[in-house]
Design an enzyme around this catalytic site. Sequence first.
Site, PDB file in Angstrom:
ATOM      1  CD  GLU B  45      -2.401   1.257   2.850  1.00 21.30           C
ATOM      2  OE1 GLU B  45      -1.935   0.577   3.782  1.00 21.30           O
ATOM      3  OE2 GLU B  45      -3.429   1.937   2.959  1.00 21.30           O
ATOM      4  CE  LYS B 112      -6.819   1.467   3.840  1.00 20.82           C
ATOM      5  NZ  LYS B 112      -5.527   1.833   4.470  1.00 20.82           N
ATOM      6  CB  CYS B 148      -4.031  -1.794   4.663  1.00 23.96           C
ATOM      7  SG  CYS B 148      -3.060  -2.017   6.177  1.00 23.96           S
TER       8      CYS B 148
END
Lengths: 282, 288
Positions: B45, B112, B148
């Site tokens: 990331e 995300k 994540c």
Amino acid sequence: MKPAIRERLALNTDLTVATLTAFIREETEKAGFQRVVLGLSGGIDSALAAYLAVRALGAERVQAVLMPYKTSSPASLGDARAVVDDLGMPSLVVPVTAQVDAYFEMMDDLIGPSTPLRRGNKMARERMSILFDLSAHLGALVLGTSNKTELLLGYGTQFGDMASALNPIGDLYKCQVRQLAAAVGVPQAILDKAPSADLWQDQTDEKELGFTYDDADEILYQLVDQRLSVSELVELGYDQELVRRLAERIRRNQYKRRTPVIAKVSGRTIGIDFRYLRDWGL
Amino acid sequence: MRECGKLAVAQVRPALGDIAQNAEKHIEWITKARDRGAQLVVFPELGLTGYQVQDLTLEVARRLNDPEIVRVVDASRGIDAVFSFVEESDEHLFYVAAVYAKDGEVAAVHRKVYLPTYGMFDEGRYFARGNRFAAFSGRFGRTGMLICEDAWHVTSPYLLALDGASLLLVPSSSPARSVGEQDRFGSQSFWRQLLQVYARLFGAYVVFANRVGFEDGVNFFGGSFVLAPDGEFTAEGSVLEEALLLADVDIRAVRRIRYTTPLLRDERMDLVRAELDRIRAGNGGVQS
């Protein structure tokens, strides 16, 4: 300390040492420095920092500075020398007696007799100022040696021993410092002696604080890391007076853990909405 | 689509805010992974920017057609590459994004969805939230990306699995926290357990690509790994140092597992939707 808490505070020493040495190496080198400099008092905190730094960078890249005052215990200097000898690192002895005494001679005339607090703070800041002078001379970052217990309690001098560029042990409670120090080979005499700021004869931290580090660590860990409240800790059977004192010390000393606050006037203010890491661009 | 092959995880240490240097490293490691026989390489990331960009967001944000991004995408020839950066949209919203690049083109972008904004995390302050989890076709078949924190919401891999993904890629910047007596960081143990459960529940390959390096004392631990659909760790990276991890992938293993333990087959989407509707209509659920 309750066994359950002792267990929670126990560290995997290999993993912790690997983390802290990587921290010292990476944060030093990416800032463009090859060396670090630190004050060695003869106590366990600075000894641990020295062992970690030597593991991270090699002995020749870690400069130890011993800065005794005339009333410092000779045993402290001896313990610091033992660390230097064991690690084979370059060292300098820079006494602070002359400058501290000259200062108070003048100030006592101007404003009257000094207190032990002022004298202790002055010595700590004198040492800090020597370390930062050597930082420029050697091209070395100043390594901090304050542990988490001291930082939370505010048991240190602002802009003195609390000042540094990098602090590898600031997230370790005193009991964890002890565990790690034993694991990296800090001399037994240092592990065994009572922690002391060594500002006057027979001073010990625990006598001055009025509680033991073990008791403090047990309560601080639950207040800070586990976010329990004072009343919850009292319910668990801890001494109400002690828990309150510790919580109050954390609150009262927050100022020592922060950079100076700035009055907001503009649309974008350093420390408020001007947000960058120190590792900006590194 | 290939059934068998090799994938790589590039466990790199990005420089904070230095896109040129990070892009150079990405291209170099893409080549290295291809030379070592991988058909897919996954980067962490925000590998192009560093994690705690804070007010650097405005400087490091790039559009998909900006030159640095195009250069990295262009390197995905003979090997697919997943990499991550701060993506600026046409509306000038800033997303934590992961690109799946294939044959020199952008094959998929994931923005995300879950931005941690608590404790040591502050992503919601700087970034806009993505709003979808969609699988796509990659080198090893249907693939999904979770960045994540996305993976810390159980519904994210669930949706991707229902959308057909048998390969879940998880680019991450996960900090080491909670050092205890164990020989792993507390956060590292959590990741291993979490993703192992996903591999088993969804019968999918799972790739955890975590970065290393310090940012102002915050230590990203690395420890990347690849899980087979039976929950076995087929490759594991070291902690605290850069590493190129290689793992064999055999999509036929997905077939066997999904036959042996057909959890996905027995999922009931209509029931889930009906229950979600009921909960929303009733007390509104936990978010009321």
